[in-house]
Each structure stands twice: as C-alpha cells, then as structure tokens.
Motif scaffolding. Structure first.
Motif, mmCIF file in Angstrom:
data_model
loop_
_atom_site.group_PDB
_atom_site.id
_atom_site.type_symbol
_atom_site.label_atom_id
_atom_site.label_comp_id
_atom_site.label_asym_id
_atom_site.label_seq_id
_atom_site.Cartn_x
_atom_site.Cartn_y
_atom_site.Cartn_z
ATOM 1 N N GLU A 186 0.837 -1.191 0.000
ATOM 2 C CA GLU A 186 0.000 0.000 0.000
ATOM 3 C C GLU A 186 0.875 1.244 0.000
ATOM 4 O O GLU A 186 1.843 1.332 0.766
ATOM 5 C CB GLU A 186 -0.917 0.006 1.212
ATOM 6 N N PHE A 187 0.508 2.181 -0.865
ATOM 7 C CA PHE A 187 1.243 3.431 -0.995
ATOM 8 C C PHE A 187 0.323 4.598 -0.697
ATOM 9 O O PHE A 187 -0.852 4.578 -1.056
ATOM 10 C CB PHE A 187 1.777 3.600 -2.424
ATOM 11 N N SER A 188 0.873 5.623 -0.069
ATOM 12 C CA SER A 188 0.144 6.865 0.134
ATOM 13 C C SER A 188 0.200 7.663 -1.159
ATOM 14 O O SER A 188 1.290 7.906 -1.694
ATOM 15 C CB SER A 188 0.793 7.676 1.257
ATOM 16 N N LEU A 189 -0.955 8.066 -1.687
ATOM 17 C CA LEU A 189 -0.963 8.901 -2.883
ATOM 18 C C LEU A 189 -0.463 10.313 -2.563
ATOM 19 O O LEU A 189 0.010 11.013 -3.435
ATOM 20 C CB LEU A 189 -2.355 8.960 -3.497
ATOM 21 N N GLY A 190 -0.564 10.701 -1.309
ATOM 22 C CA GLY A 190 -0.079 12.025 -0.919
ATOM 23 C C GLY A 190 1.431 12.126 -0.900
ATOM 24 O O GLY A 190 2.010 13.069 -1.412
#
Length: 102
Positions: A68-72
């Motif tokens: 999971e990656f933070s789009l921010g």
C-alpha cells in the motif's frame, strides 16, 4: 519545453484512470478524491503494473503483492524497505491537463 495535453478537464472524475506512454515510459493518470496524479505505471517493489491497483481514499494498493502506498507522499506504508512511487508534475493549460516535455 513542449506542452503535451493528456486529458480535457471535463473528462476527469474520481475513479478516472488512463495509461499514457511518453518518451518510452508508461505512466498512469488517475483522479481520486478530487486530486489528479501522474505516476509511473509500475510498482517500485517488483515493477508490477499499477493500472489495476485498487484505490481507497489516499491509499493505492499494488495488485501483485498488496503493498500500500500513500498517494499524498508516495511512501510504501506496509513495506518500509520498498522505495516510493514516482510522480510526474502535471500542468494545467486552458481546459486541459498535461505535462511539459523537454
């Protein structure tokens, strides 16, 4: 620098996704929660394509390995040793959104 239009603004909506090929690179243009992102269409973990990644809020989840990656921020949230996402700056021009190419 040359401006390359990628999409007309009226075509964008939350959930929008489009693959873009620029200079031999495959990029993913997407909109979530009113924000538009342009990123490399490959997971930095093992280069799996992100075009089928699931998105929930600010989280983009790789379909191959579940990272999971933070789009921010682009940071990998559940794999601390994984590099982050590669983002490309977007440019608004008139009623289009695109990228500047050298």
């Amino acid at each position: 620098m040359a401006y390359i239009a990628l999409v007309r603004l009226h075509e964008l909506y939350d959930g929008y996704r489009q693959l873009v090929r620029l200079g031999g690179r495959e990029l993913l243009l997407l909109q979530e929660q009113g924000r538009v992102y342009l990123l490399a269409n490959q997971c930095p973990h093992r280069q799996a394509p992100l075009s089928r990644a699931s998105v929930a809020g600010d989280l983009l989840r790789c379909p191959a390995h579940g990272i999971e990656f933070s789009l921010g921020s682009g940071r990998a949230l559940n794999a601390p040793d994984c590099p982050g996402l590669t983002f490309y700056p977007l440019v608004y021009e008139g009623n289009t959104l695109g990228i500047e190419q050298p």
